[in-house]
Motif scaffolding. Structure first.
Motif, PDB file in Angstrom:
ATOM      1  N   ASN A 179       0.854  -1.181   0.000  1.00  0.00           N
ATOM      2  CA  ASN A 179       0.000   0.000   0.000  1.00  0.00           C
ATOM      3  C   ASN A 179       0.894   1.235   0.000  1.00  0.00           C
ATOM      4  N   LEU A 180       0.443   2.258  -0.706  1.00  0.00           N
ATOM      5  CA  LEU A 180       1.274   3.437  -0.922  1.00  0.00           C
ATOM      6  C   LEU A 180       0.400   4.679  -0.882  1.00  0.00           C
ATOM      7  N   VAL A 181       0.927   5.773  -0.315  1.00  0.00           N
ATOM      8  CA  VAL A 181       0.284   7.084  -0.426  1.00  0.00           C
ATOM      9  C   VAL A 181       1.120   7.892  -1.407  1.00  0.00           C
ATOM     10  N   ASN A 182       0.489   8.342  -2.494  1.00  0.00           N
ATOM     11  CA  ASN A 182       1.243   9.068  -3.521  1.00  0.00           C
ATOM     12  C   ASN A 182       1.336  10.553  -3.192  1.00  0.00           C
ATOM     13  N   GLY A 183       1.898  11.328  -4.107  1.00  0.00           N
ATOM     14  CA  GLY A 183       2.112  12.745  -3.864  1.00  0.00           C
ATOM     15  C   GLY A 183       0.857  13.582  -3.839  1.00  0.00           C
ATOM     16  N   ARG A 184      -0.276  12.995  -4.179  1.00  0.00           N
ATOM     17  CA  ARG A 184      -1.566  13.684  -4.091  1.00  0.00           C
ATOM     18  C   ARG A 184      -2.283  13.356  -2.778  1.00  0.00           C
ATOM     19  N   GLY A 185      -1.660  12.522  -1.954  1.00  0.00           N
ATOM     20  CA  GLY A 185      -2.284  12.122  -0.707  1.00  0.00           C
ATOM     21  C   GLY A 185      -3.283  11.007  -0.879  1.00  0.00           C
ATOM     22  N   ASP A 216       4.329  -4.200 -12.712  1.00  0.00           N
ATOM     23  CA  ASP A 216       4.474  -4.652 -11.338  1.00  0.00           C
ATOM     24  C   ASP A 216       4.930  -3.479 -10.463  1.00  0.00           C
ATOM     25  N   VAL A 217       3.968  -2.674 -10.026  1.00  0.00           N
ATOM     26  CA  VAL A 217       4.281  -1.471  -9.271  1.00  0.00           C
ATOM     27  C   VAL A 217       4.853  -1.799  -7.897  1.00  0.00           C
ATOM     28  N   ILE A 222       5.413   4.335   1.465  1.00  0.00           N
ATOM     29  CA  ILE A 222       4.981   2.948   1.651  1.00  0.00           C
ATOM     30  C   ILE A 222       4.364   2.829   3.038  1.00  0.00           C
ATOM     31  N   THR A 223       3.160   2.285   3.116  1.00  0.00           N
ATOM     32  CA  THR A 223       2.471   2.180   4.406  1.00  0.00           C
ATOM     33  C   THR A 223       2.306   0.739   4.877  1.00  0.00           C
ATOM     34  N   LEU A 271       6.786  11.880 -12.129  1.00  0.00           N
ATOM     35  CA  LEU A 271       5.671  12.784 -12.372  1.00  0.00           C
ATOM     36  C   LEU A 271       4.320  12.109 -12.115  1.00  0.00           C
ATOM     37  N   GLN A 272       4.210  10.821 -12.424  1.00  0.00           N
ATOM     38  CA  GLN A 272       2.953  10.113 -12.218  1.00  0.00           C
ATOM     39  C   GLN A 272       2.657   9.883 -10.739  1.00  0.00           C
ATOM     40  N   PHE A 273       3.689   9.518  -9.981  1.00  0.00           N
ATOM     41  CA  PHE A 273       3.470   9.202  -8.575  1.00  0.00           C
ATOM     42  C   PHE A 273       3.597  10.424  -7.667  1.00  0.00           C
ATOM     43  N   ASP A 274       4.452  11.348  -8.025  1.00  0.00           N
ATOM     44  CA  ASP A 274       4.744  12.499  -7.168  1.00  0.00           C
ATOM     45  C   ASP A 274       4.806  13.768  -8.017  1.00  0.00           C
TER      46      ASP A 274
END
Length: 361
Positions: A122-128, A145-146, A160-161, A344-347
């Protein structure tokens, strides 16, 4: 959403709106690694605990701020382990830091790397936004495979959470053999042994006393005993050897302690690479694929050239110099463009771990 996670997501959204850089931090045991540290600390230690553990399925799901030592203890109580032996370097290392750094220990050449054991995260991206990738089984990936992309990304793509990992049973038998041989002979033997049905698990050659190779065997009792008889060498006490392997994993051996203020370089090369022209004999791990060398600052360029010529790359792993740059081998333009687009896509606001992996990311 969990209160701790919600608070972190709020901070990320606020940082994105203001353009404030954030530095993701677990135990801080790998702060020395990477290009530079920048931004307000975003602590992960509140994300703590094992979420789910199924020993019969060899799968564990754990929150990112959980101490690595705590997870290893939980697994050991059920006779299981993280076979890639992630380095701790110091007390307080966390599961999230383990994944973000992407570093593996002595057994990496035989069992695989951190990324090979990540089933999902699980992940929190740059948009929260909280994103979920993968799952808790091996065959769960369709397309990109992210989950494994995050291994070694140094926190530059997101927070990463939670991580789901494949684990393995502790091997029923283990033995460490010692051979007093020079580096060229050690590499020759390791290459030859690699083509035989032997339970090779780890190896380490050092230049002390003219050269000493340590070889660790792990597997079924019969396989380990048969290998000991056929390979020869001096068999060491298992308990004492285990302590030394852990010290090597965490760079606490005498060889690392004797750096004397010099830079420590990590060379990743093909296992079959010959003895390299280096300023001093290296410490060789991973059956020849990982080589450590201590040099003065002016010799770093030569070290990197030798790694590239051998078909690998070199990283300035530890240094006391505040002006050090290009610690990671610069990317070729096509790869740099891919990294740029992923960032740019993630953050999109470029708030996570600015400059930690590469100066412009």
């Amino acid at each position: 959403m969990d209160p701790v996670l919600a608070e972190l997501a709020d901070r990320i959204r606020a940082a994105g709106a203001q353009g404030t850089p954030l530095r993701i931090r677990g135990g801080g045991t790998k702060d020395f690694h990477g290009e530079r540290l920048e931004g307000e600390p975003l602590e992960t230690r509140g994300l703590h605990g094992v979420v789910n553990y199924e020993p019969s399925e060899l799968v564990v799901t754990v929150r990112a701020g959980t101490p690595l030592a705590e997870l290893e203890q939980v697994l050991a109580e059920r006779g299981q382990c993280l076979p890639f032996e992630p380095p701790h370097f110091a007390q307080g290392a966390t599961v999230g830091g383990m994944v973000a750094a992407g570093l593996s220990g002595p057994a990496r050449a035989s069992v695989g790397a951190v990324r090979d054991y990540i089933l999902g995260l699980n992940l929190v991206n740059g948009r929260g936004e909280e994103l979920v990738f993968g799952g808790q089984v091996m065959k769960n990936v369709a397309g990109y495979d992210v989950s494994r992309l995050m291994a070694g990304a140094m926190g530059t793509l997101g927070l990463i959470t939670e991580v789901s990992l494949k684990v393995l049973p502790i091997a029923p038998a283990e033995a460490t053999l010692r051979f007093r041989i020079p580096q060229d002979e050690a590499l020759k033997r390791l290459n030859a042994w690699g083509g035989q049905p032997l339970p090779l698990n780890a190896s380490c050659w050092g230049p002390d006393d003219g050269g000493v190779l340590y070889l660790r065997l792990r597997g079924a009792v019969a396989a380990v005993e048969a290998a000991c008889r056929s390979l020869g060498g001096e068999r060491l006490d298992t308990g004492g050897a285990a302590t030394e392997w852990n010290a090597c994993r965490d760079q606490r051996t005498a060889w690392f302690a004797q750096a004397g203020g010099r830079d420590l370089w990590r060379l990743s090369v093909p296992q079959v690479a010959p003895v390299l022209d280096l300023p001093e004999p290296p410490l060789v791990e991973w059956h020849g694929a990982q080589r450590w060398v201590r040099v003065d600052a002016a010799q770093g360029r030569h070290v990197r050239q030798q790694a590239l010529a051998a078909g690998g790359h070199a990283t300035l792993f530890r240094t006391a110099r505040s002006d050090a740059h290009d610690r990671m081998t610069p990317l070729a333009p096509p790869l740099a463009a891919i990294h740029e687009q992923l960032k740019l896509q993630f953050d999109p606001h470029r708030i996570f771990n600015r400059g930690r992996l590469y100066p412009n990311l």
